[in-house]
Write a protein that holds these residues in place. Structure first.
Motif, PDB file in Angstrom:
ATOM      1  N   TYR A 187       0.828  -1.208   0.000  1.00 23.85           N
ATOM      2  CA  TYR A 187       0.000   0.000   0.000  1.00 23.85           C
ATOM      3  C   TYR A 187       0.863   1.260   0.000  1.00 23.85           C
ATOM      4  N   THR A 188       0.351   2.260  -0.660  1.00 21.58           N
ATOM      5  CA  THR A 188       0.926   3.597  -0.516  1.00 21.58           C
ATOM      6  C   THR A 188       0.313   4.243   0.721  1.00 21.58           C
ATOM      7  N   GLN A 189       0.963   5.281   1.238  1.00 24.65           N
ATOM      8  CA  GLN A 189       0.415   5.980   2.392  1.00 24.65           C
ATOM      9  C   GLN A 189      -0.929   6.604   2.059  1.00 24.65           C
ATOM     10  N   GLN A 190      -1.084   7.061   0.826  1.00 27.64           N
ATOM     11  CA  GLN A 190      -2.357   7.656   0.415  1.00 27.64           C
ATOM     12  C   GLN A 190      -3.474   6.626   0.470  1.00 27.64           C
ATOM     13  N   GLU A 191      -3.200   5.397   0.022  1.00 29.33           N
ATOM     14  CA  GLU A 191      -4.214   4.338   0.081  1.00 29.33           C
ATOM     15  C   GLU A 191      -4.567   4.016   1.530  1.00 29.33           C
ATOM     16  N   LEU A 192      -3.555   3.919   2.379  1.00 32.32           N
ATOM     17  CA  LEU A 192      -3.816   3.627   3.788  1.00 32.32           C
ATOM     18  C   LEU A 192      -4.655   4.721   4.428  1.00 32.32           C
ATOM     19  N   ASP A 193      -4.345   5.972   4.108  1.00 33.68           N
ATOM     20  CA  ASP A 193      -5.082   7.088   4.701  1.00 33.68           C
ATOM     21  C   ASP A 193      -6.557   7.047   4.330  1.00 33.68           C
ATOM     22  N   GLN A 194      -6.871   6.540   3.137  1.00 39.55           N
ATOM     23  CA  GLN A 194      -8.272   6.439   2.729  1.00 39.55           C
ATOM     24  C   GLN A 194      -9.025   5.457   3.625  1.00 39.55           C
ATOM     25  N   TYR A 195      -8.359   4.363   3.995  1.00 41.21           N
ATOM     26  CA  TYR A 195      -9.000   3.397   4.894  1.00 41.21           C
ATOM     27  C   TYR A 195      -9.021   3.907   6.328  1.00 41.21           C
ATOM     28  N   TYR A 196      -7.978   4.623   6.729  1.00 36.93           N
ATOM     29  CA  TYR A 196      -7.928   5.138   8.094  1.00 36.93           C
ATOM     30  C   TYR A 196      -9.035   6.155   8.374  1.00 36.93           C
ATOM     31  N   GLU A 197      -9.576   6.750   7.311  1.00 37.52           N
ATOM     32  CA  GLU A 197     -10.696   7.680   7.495  1.00 37.52           C
ATOM     33  C   GLU A 197     -11.890   6.980   8.144  1.00 37.52           C
ATOM     34  N   TYR A 198     -12.049   5.692   7.845  1.00 33.54           N
ATOM     35  CA  TYR A 198     -13.138   4.944   8.477  1.00 33.54           C
ATOM     36  C   TYR A 198     -12.929   4.888   9.990  1.00 33.54           C
ATOM     37  N   TYR A 199     -11.694   4.725  10.431  1.00 31.18           N
ATOM     38  CA  TYR A 199     -11.414   4.722  11.865  1.00 31.18           C
ATOM     39  C   TYR A 199     -11.683   6.095  12.476  1.00 31.18           C
ATOM     40  N   GLU A 200     -11.282   7.124  11.776  1.00 30.95           N
ATOM     41  CA  GLU A 200     -11.506   8.484  12.283  1.00 30.95           C
ATOM     42  C   GLU A 200     -12.992   8.773  12.459  1.00 30.95           C
ATOM     43  N   ASN A 201     -13.809   8.214  11.585  1.00 32.15           N
ATOM     44  CA  ASN A 201     -15.245   8.516  11.590  1.00 32.15           C
ATOM     45  C   ASN A 201     -16.087   7.441  12.272  1.00 32.15           C
ATOM     46  N   GLU A 202     -15.453   6.409  12.847  1.00 28.43           N
ATOM     47  CA  GLU A 202     -16.217   5.328  13.474  1.00 28.43           C
ATOM     48  C   GLU A 202     -17.027   5.875  14.652  1.00 28.43           C
ATOM     49  N   GLU A 203     -18.309   5.593  14.641  1.00 27.16           N
ATOM     50  CA  GLU A 203     -19.218   6.124  15.663  1.00 27.16           C
ATOM     51  C   GLU A 203     -19.685   5.016  16.598  1.00 27.16           C
ATOM     52  N   ILE A 204     -19.574   5.279  17.893  1.00 23.09           N
ATOM     53  CA  ILE A 204     -20.156   4.409  18.909  1.00 23.09           C
ATOM     54  C   ILE A 204     -21.414   5.109  19.410  1.00 23.09           C
ATOM     55  N   ARG A 205     -22.573   4.520  19.163  1.00 25.01           N
ATOM     56  CA  ARG A 205     -23.847   5.172  19.480  1.00 25.01           C
ATOM     57  C   ARG A 205     -23.968   5.482  20.975  1.00 25.01           C
ATOM     58  N   GLY A 206     -23.585   4.515  21.815  1.00 23.12           N
ATOM     59  CA  GLY A 206     -23.518   4.754  23.249  1.00 23.12           C
ATOM     60  C   GLY A 206     -24.844   5.126  23.876  1.00 23.12           C
ATOM     61  N   ALA A 207     -24.849   6.219  24.655  1.00 22.87           N
ATOM     62  CA  ALA A 207     -25.998   6.616  25.458  1.00 22.87           C
ATOM     63  C   ALA A 207     -27.119   7.254  24.644  1.00 22.87           C
ATOM     64  N   GLU A 208     -26.872   7.572  23.398  1.00 28.59           N
ATOM     65  CA  GLU A 208     -27.923   8.157  22.555  1.00 28.59           C
ATOM     66  C   GLU A 208     -28.829   7.028  22.053  1.00 28.59           C
ATOM     67  N   THR A 209     -29.958   6.853  22.703  1.00 27.34           N
ATOM     68  CA  THR A 209     -30.822   5.708  22.415  1.00 27.34           C
ATOM     69  C   THR A 209     -31.261   5.683  20.956  1.00 27.34           C
ATOM     70  N   ARG A 210     -31.115   4.505  20.338  1.00 28.64           N
ATOM     71  CA  ARG A 210     -31.667   4.311  19.001  1.00 28.64           C
ATOM     72  C   ARG A 210     -33.000   3.580  19.159  1.00 28.64           C
ATOM     73  N   TYR A 211     -34.072   4.214  18.677  1.00 26.95           N
ATOM     74  CA  TYR A 211     -35.413   3.645  18.824  1.00 26.95           C
ATOM     75  C   TYR A 211     -35.814   2.859  17.578  1.00 26.95           C
ATOM     76  N   TRP A 212     -36.535   1.772  17.842  1.00 26.56           N
ATOM     77  CA  TRP A 212     -37.039   0.905  16.778  1.00 26.56           C
ATOM     78  C   TRP A 212     -37.905   1.710  15.805  1.00 26.56           C
ATOM     79  N   ASP A 213     -38.690   2.637  16.327  1.00 23.80           N
ATOM     80  CA  ASP A 213     -39.602   3.431  15.499  1.00 23.80           C
ATOM     81  C   ASP A 213     -38.877   4.212  14.411  1.00 23.80           C
ATOM     82  N   ASP A 214     -37.616   4.576  14.673  1.00 24.41           N
ATOM     83  CA  ASP A 214     -36.893   5.483  13.793  1.00 24.41           C
ATOM     84  C   ASP A 214     -36.087   4.777  12.709  1.00 24.41           C
TER      85      ASP A 214
END
Length: 378
Positions: A187-214
């Motif tokens: 891999y080039t560093q540019q290719e790796l950085d494209q995948y690392y963006e997924y890590y930067e943007n990974e969201e843990i929903r946590g305490a913000e309740t996700r409702y079935w209705d939504d």
């Protein structure tokens, strides 16, 4: 035509006949699990082994403010509490075992410091004719997981390994011809950085309740990335999950005395564990793999990680199914996608079915999964 050079034992009819006598018989004595208890450290080590930093499993200060009042174990932690569910199968000594999938049902949340008792039996043997290794046997086990203190059933699962002829797989190599022809990706560093963006943007929903209705059918979960695969990453998983054959010095010798097939000589003539296919490329190639590769239970745990991130603290993972379709060798990057395919109610529960598909960087299928999640209703 040159006769195949045989280095390893092969599947025999006598071995299969012996295994069939075990179908349905409760396994009275199993090798001790890696984890007897869901301690804070055991939970965290498993979570970190799959790259999961959800504070519900990893941070007691965060977790004390949730409805659970303390950290709980991530659902896939139970892989660390049973050798059987993790693919340490009996019979056919010296014949390669590739963990290939599991179907899970969870019934209760796994609290901190829970102690476990498991019951297991061989459920079925199914013979296959494969392109990868010729004759293969699918060896399916069932395991029940109990809270040892209360007797409550926490979860149950079926898991299976494919027993394959190591020599045949090495000679055929049909499953990974593209890898052999094109070589391993650099891999080039540019290719790796494209995948690392997924890590930067990974969201843990946590305490913000996700409702079935939504949530509507067709809703897509955020893509989760795992990788690039490295031997270090595979060992990190083994630290949390616990490799049965990863033993040192006297303990390794004792295991090999009891089970000679657990000590396959390395290039120095020293008996070493078969599990080194996950970090030693030379040995992985001998069994027909494209190189050192990930663990099967690790793959299933990645799929459930995507869903627990998405569902939040108030969701509950009811079911998960996973089929492993190929090895993920060093250098691979895995992208996991999920789509809500069904929204339904059952026995007063508000449920969603999610279909998952994991592919490596070139689009080759790595795993298929499906889960059922229970969410709160407004």
């Amino acid at each position: 035509m040159n006769e195949m050079i045989r280095k390893f034992p092969k599947i025999t009819q006598e071995g299969l006949d012996d295994l069939r006598t075990r179908i349905g018989v409760k396994i009275e004595k199993t090798v001790e699990p890696w984890c007897y208890e869901a301690t804070r450290d055991n939970i965290r080590h498993y979570a970190h082994g799959i790259g999961d930093d959800n504070p519900l499993w990893c941070d007691p200060d965060y977790a004390k403010n949730t409805k659970y009042g303390d950290v709980i174990a991530l659902p896939s932690f139970l892989f660390a509490t049973s050798r059987i569910i993790s693919g340490y199968v009996g019979g056919l000594p010296g014949v390669h075992a590739m963990w290939s999938g599991a179907n899970w049902n969870w019934h209760k949340v796994i609290p901190r410091n829970a102690e476990f008792r498991t019951e297991a039996y061989l459920k079925d043997l199914i013979e296959h004719d494969t392109r990868f290794a010729g004759r293969a046997v699918q060896q399916i086990y069932h395991v029940d997981f109990y809270d040892a203190k209360t007797g409550d059933l926490l979860a149950d699962a079926d898991s299976w390994c494919f027993r394959t002829d190591r020599d045949q797989a090495r000679e055929n190599g049909t499953k990974y011809t593209k890898t052999k022809e094109n070589g391993r990706r650099v891999y080039t560093q540019q290719e790796l950085d494209q995948y690392y963006e997924y890590y930067e943007n990974e969201e843990i929903r946590g305490a913000e309740t996700r409702y079935w209705d939504d949530v509507a059918e067709g809703h897509e979960l955020p893509t989760m990335v795992k990788g690039p695969m490295t031997a270090t990453g595979f060992i990190a998983y083994a630290q949390g999950w616990g490799g049965l054959y990863i033993r040192a010095n006297k303990l390794a010798w004792q295991l090999q005395q009891k089970h000679p097939s657990a000590g396959i000589k390395n290039r120095f003539g020293i008996p070493d564990c078969p599990e080194r296919v996950h970090w030693e490329e030379e040995f992985a190639l001998e069994v027909g793999a494209p190189g050192a590769y990930d663990y099967g239970p690790e793959r299933t745990s990645w799929l459930t990680h995507q869903v627990t991130n998405w569902m939040g603290d108030d969701g509950f993972l009811r079911q998960a199914k996973c089929q492993v379709r190929r090895h993920n060798p060093e250098g691979d990057i895995i992208l996991i996608n999920g789509t809500v395919s069904r929204k339904f109610e059952d026995a007063g529960r508000y449920l969603l079915e999610i279909q998952q598909r994991a592919v490596q960087q070139d689009g080759e299928l790595s795993a298929l999964g499906s889960v059922i999640v229970e969410l709160p209703k407004r």
